[in-house]
Write an enzyme that holds these catalytic residues in place. Structure first.
Site, PDB file in Angstrom:
ATOM      1  N   GLY A 267      26.081  16.742  -3.950  1.00 16.05           N
ATOM      2  CA  GLY A 267      27.449  15.808  -3.284  1.00 16.05           C
ATOM      3  C   GLY A 267      27.838  15.155  -3.871  1.00 16.05           C
TER       4      GLY A 267
ATOM      5  N   GLU B 220      31.176  17.964  -2.801  1.00 16.46           N
ATOM      6  CA  GLU B 220      31.498  16.808  -2.134  1.00 16.46           C
ATOM      7  C   GLU B 220      32.331  15.625  -2.455  1.00 16.46           C
ATOM      8  OE1 GLU B 220      27.395  17.444  -0.745  1.00 16.46           O
ATOM      9  OE2 GLU B 220      28.005  17.868   1.723  1.00 16.46           O
TER      10      GLU B 220
ATOM     11  N   GLU C 138      22.059  22.841  -2.689  1.00 20.55           N
ATOM     12  CA  GLU C 138      20.606  22.414  -1.357  1.00 20.55           C
ATOM     13  C   GLU C 138      19.921  23.367  -1.126  1.00 20.55           C
ATOM     14  OE1 GLU C 138      24.049  21.222  -1.154  1.00 20.55           O
ATOM     15  OE2 GLU C 138      25.071  19.310  -0.921  1.00 20.55           O
TER      16      GLU C 138
ATOM     17  N   ALA D 169      23.201  14.107  -4.811  1.00 24.04           N
ATOM     18  CA  ALA D 169      22.498  12.830  -5.201  1.00 24.04           C
ATOM     19  C   ALA D 169      21.586  12.960  -5.899  1.00 24.04           C
ATOM     20  CB  ALA D 169      22.082  12.425  -3.334  1.00 24.04           C
TER      21      ALA D 169
HETATM   22  N1  DAK Z   1      19.036  13.628  -9.065  1.00 21.97           N
HETATM   23  C1  DAK Z   1      18.330  13.298 -10.434  1.00 21.97           C
HETATM   24  N2  DAK Z   1      18.534  12.880 -11.323  1.00 21.97           N
HETATM   25  C2  DAK Z   1      19.634  13.909 -11.945  1.00 21.97           C
HETATM   26  C3  DAK Z   1      20.277  14.884 -11.215  1.00 21.97           C
HETATM   27  C4  DAK Z   1      20.155  14.723  -9.558  1.00 21.97           C
HETATM   28  N3  DAK Z   1      20.585  15.196  -8.754  1.00 21.97           N
HETATM   29  N4  DAK Z   1      20.393  15.841 -11.544  1.00 21.97           N
HETATM   30  C5  DAK Z   1      20.393  15.449 -12.783  1.00 21.97           C
HETATM   31  N5  DAK Z   1      19.758  14.583 -13.026  1.00 21.97           N
HETATM   32  C6  DAK Z   1      18.620  14.310 -14.339  1.00 21.97           C
HETATM   33  C7  DAK Z   1      17.152  14.651 -14.855  1.00 21.97           C
HETATM   34  O1  DAK Z   1      16.568  14.624 -14.236  1.00 21.97           O
HETATM   35  C8  DAK Z   1      17.681  14.633 -16.389  1.00 21.97           C
HETATM   36  O2  DAK Z   1      16.935  13.170 -16.133  1.00 21.97           O
HETATM   37  P1  DAK Z   1      15.631  13.054 -17.252  1.00 21.97           P
HETATM   38  O3  DAK Z   1      14.253  13.897 -16.877  1.00 21.97           O
HETATM   39  O4  DAK Z   1      15.946  13.086 -18.973  1.00 21.97           O
HETATM   40  O5  DAK Z   1      15.209  11.597 -17.242  1.00 21.97           O
HETATM   41  C9  DAK Z   1      18.848  14.161 -16.083  1.00 21.97           C
HETATM   42  O6  DAK Z   1      19.555  14.365 -15.375  1.00 21.97           O
HETATM   43  C10 DAK Z   1      19.147  15.944 -17.100  1.00 21.97           C
HETATM   44  O7  DAK Z   1      19.478  16.546 -16.443  1.00 21.97           O
HETATM   45  P2  DAK Z   1      18.621  18.249 -17.314  1.00 21.97           P
HETATM   46  O8  DAK Z   1      18.257  17.556 -18.276  1.00 21.97           O
HETATM   47  O9  DAK Z   1      18.070  18.767 -15.745  1.00 21.97           O
HETATM   48  O10 DAK Z   1      20.012  19.136 -17.350  1.00 21.97           O
HETATM   49  P3  DAK Z   1      19.984  20.145 -17.859  1.00 21.97           P
HETATM   50  O11 DAK Z   1      21.051  20.227 -18.862  1.00 21.97           O
HETATM   51  O12 DAK Z   1      18.886  20.718 -18.314  1.00 21.97           O
HETATM   52  O13 DAK Z   1      20.264  20.701 -16.329  1.00 21.97           O
HETATM   53  C11 DAK Z   1      21.285  20.629 -14.589  1.00 21.97           C
HETATM   54  C12 DAK Z   1      22.065  20.714 -16.005  1.00 21.97           C
HETATM   55  C13 DAK Z   1      22.773  20.307 -13.606  1.00 21.97           C
HETATM   56  C14 DAK Z   1      21.680  22.218 -14.272  1.00 21.97           C
HETATM   57  C15 DAK Z   1      20.514  20.184 -13.725  1.00 21.97           C
HETATM   58  O14 DAK Z   1      19.815  18.536 -14.047  1.00 21.97           O
HETATM   59  C16 DAK Z   1      20.498  20.180 -12.278  1.00 21.97           C
HETATM   60  O15 DAK Z   1      19.599  21.667 -11.753  1.00 21.97           O
HETATM   61  N6  DAK Z   1      20.226  19.004 -11.760  1.00 21.97           N
HETATM   62  C17 DAK Z   1      20.526  18.915  -9.828  1.00 21.97           C
HETATM   63  C18 DAK Z   1      21.469  19.474  -9.353  1.00 21.97           C
HETATM   64  C19 DAK Z   1      21.193  19.392  -7.863  1.00 21.97           C
HETATM   65  O16 DAK Z   1      20.201  20.429  -7.256  1.00 21.97           O
HETATM   66  N7  DAK Z   1      22.353  19.160  -7.424  1.00 21.97           N
HETATM   67  C20 DAK Z   1      22.463  19.017  -5.446  1.00 21.97           C
HETATM   68  C21 DAK Z   1      20.958  17.710  -5.450  1.00 21.97           C
HETATM   69  S1  DAK Z   1      21.185  17.577  -3.711  1.00 21.97           S
HETATM   70  C22 DAK Z   1      22.175  13.677   2.274  1.00 21.97           C
HETATM   71  C23 DAK Z   1      23.357  14.083   2.057  1.00 21.97           C
HETATM   72  C24 DAK Z   1      23.677  14.175   1.593  1.00 21.97           C
HETATM   73  C25 DAK Z   1      22.570  14.731   0.194  1.00 21.97           C
HETATM   74  C26 DAK Z   1      21.541  14.819   0.214  1.00 21.97           C
HETATM   75  C27 DAK Z   1      21.249  13.953   1.614  1.00 21.97           C
HETATM   76  N8  DAK Z   1      22.123  13.153   3.665  1.00 21.97           N
HETATM   77  C28 DAK Z   1      23.389  12.798   4.670  1.00 21.97           C
HETATM   78  C29 DAK Z   1      20.742  12.838   4.013  1.00 21.97           C
HETATM   79  C30 DAK Z   1      23.099  15.411  -1.107  1.00 21.97           C
HETATM   80  C31 DAK Z   1      22.179  16.181  -2.058  1.00 21.97           C
HETATM   81  C32 DAK Z   1      22.329  17.331  -3.215  1.00 21.97           C
HETATM   82  O17 DAK Z   1      23.565  16.709  -3.616  1.00 21.97           O
END
Ligand code: DAK
Length: 260
Positions: free
Chosen positions: A111, A114, A134, A66
């Site tokens: 997400g 998921e 998460e 997400a």
């Molecule tokens: N959201 C927004 N932007 C993201 C992103 C994300 N999840 N993942 C990556 N990006 C963006 C980065 O900010 C970066 O943007 P700029 O800085 O270039 O503008 C660009 O994508 C490239 O990412 P990185 O520079 O970080 O790339 P790396 O190769 O260094 O790293 C990575 C890749 C995938 C390991 C890293 O980007 C990372 O850890 N990303 C986050 C992964 C993550 O934690 N995903 C889980 C998100 S939490 C809900 C239901 C569901 C959810 C929430 C609420 N409710 C019921 C209310 C779900 C939650 C989630 O999914």
């Protein structure tokens, strides 16, 4: 119909949805979820689509979760609204009466993992990575991760991955049963299309009933599940495709299904 964050293509009986925000690693923001909701409705109504492929644009990510940037400052009400929207879309994919294959070409985190699990089959690239990170962000998986991962890979695997937030490679995902097949990065779409074509060559109503029977059956006791199986088995005899499939077998000719 024009979309901003997804690409929709239809090739014969196969529809392909590509999440198209590669600069944000295809992270799911509200706008993308709304577009997904809309395209799944379109596909559901299209009798000419027999199978669906879901993938992410670019070589790096399927969906990196997400959109954290959008979620970061959400109020409780906004978070709830976002969660309701996401769950609605994911459930719609679950209930879509057509098989849907996730072609996982890179990161499938949070997400994104998921979303892949809401699909029926997962084909992964050797470079794909799966995880539910998460807890490291101070939240629980919110788009079905606690439920679908446990159902797909078992409770022990789900607890390990969700409690630790550990990210696993495609090979491990294959070993724990999270993905169906792992192929080289340049072969992911080819393999997904091949799966989709094989499924699309079967009787579509029978495939639809199989999806419903497996999904519903996993949620209830075996007696109820077997009764449901008998029910859909019976329903098949109301279809032209059952007559066609069996007649073609007896006449030793090619079958030609009509989704009727
Ligand atoms: N959201 C927004 N932007 C993201 C992103 C994300 N999840 N993942 C990556 N990006 C963006 C980065 O900010 C970066 O943007 P700029 O800085 O270039 O503008 C660009 O994508 C490239 O990412 P990185 O520079 O970080 O790339 P790396 O190769 O260094 O790293 C990575 C890749 C995938 C390991 C890293 O980007 C990372 O850890 N990303 C986050 C992964 C993550 O934690 N995903 C889980 C998100 S939490 C809900 C239901 C569901 C959810 C929430 C609420 N409710 C019921 C209310 C779900 C939650 C989630 O999914």
């Amino acid at each position: 119909m024009e979309f901003k964050n997804i690409i929709f293509e239809k090739n014969d009986k196969i529809a392909t949805i590509s999440i198209n925000r590669p600069k944000a690693l295809n992270a799911l923001n509200s706008e993308t979820l709304k577009e997904l909701d809309c395209v799944v409705d379109m596909i559901a109504e299209d009798e000419g689509v027999y199978a669906v492929i879901l993938t992410g644009v670019g070589e790096k990510a399927f969906v990196a979760g997400a959109d954290i940037t959008e979620m970061k400052d959400m109020s409780v009400a906004e978070g709830r609204k976002f969660g309701i929207l996401g769950n609605k879309v994911f459930r719609k994919i679950d209930l879509l009466e057509k098989p849907i294959i996730a072609a996982v070409n890179g990161f499938a985190l949070g997400g994104g993992c998921e979303l892949s699990m809401a699909c029926d089959i997962r084909i992964a690239s050797t470079s794909a990575k799966f995880g539910q990170p998460e807890v490291g962000l101070g939240i629980t998986p919110g788009f079905g991760g606690t439920q679908r991962l446990a159902r797909i890979a078992g409770m022990a695997v789900a607890k390990e991955l969700i409690f630790t937030g550990r990210i696993i490679k495609a090979e491990e995902a294959l070993r724990v049963g999270l993905v169906n097949k792992v192929v080289e990065p340049d072969k992911v779409m080819e393999e997904a299309v091949s799966f989709a074509n094989t499924i699309a060559a079967q009787a579509p109503i029978a495939v639809k009933y199989c999806k419903a029977a497996i999904n519903r059956g996993m949620q209830c006791d075996i007696e109820t599940a077997l009764m449901y199986e008998s029910e859909v088995f019976g329903e098949c005899f109301a279809t032209e495709d059952q007559k066609e499939g069996m007649t073609a077998f007896v006449e030793r000719r090619e079958k030609s299904f009509k989704n009727k």
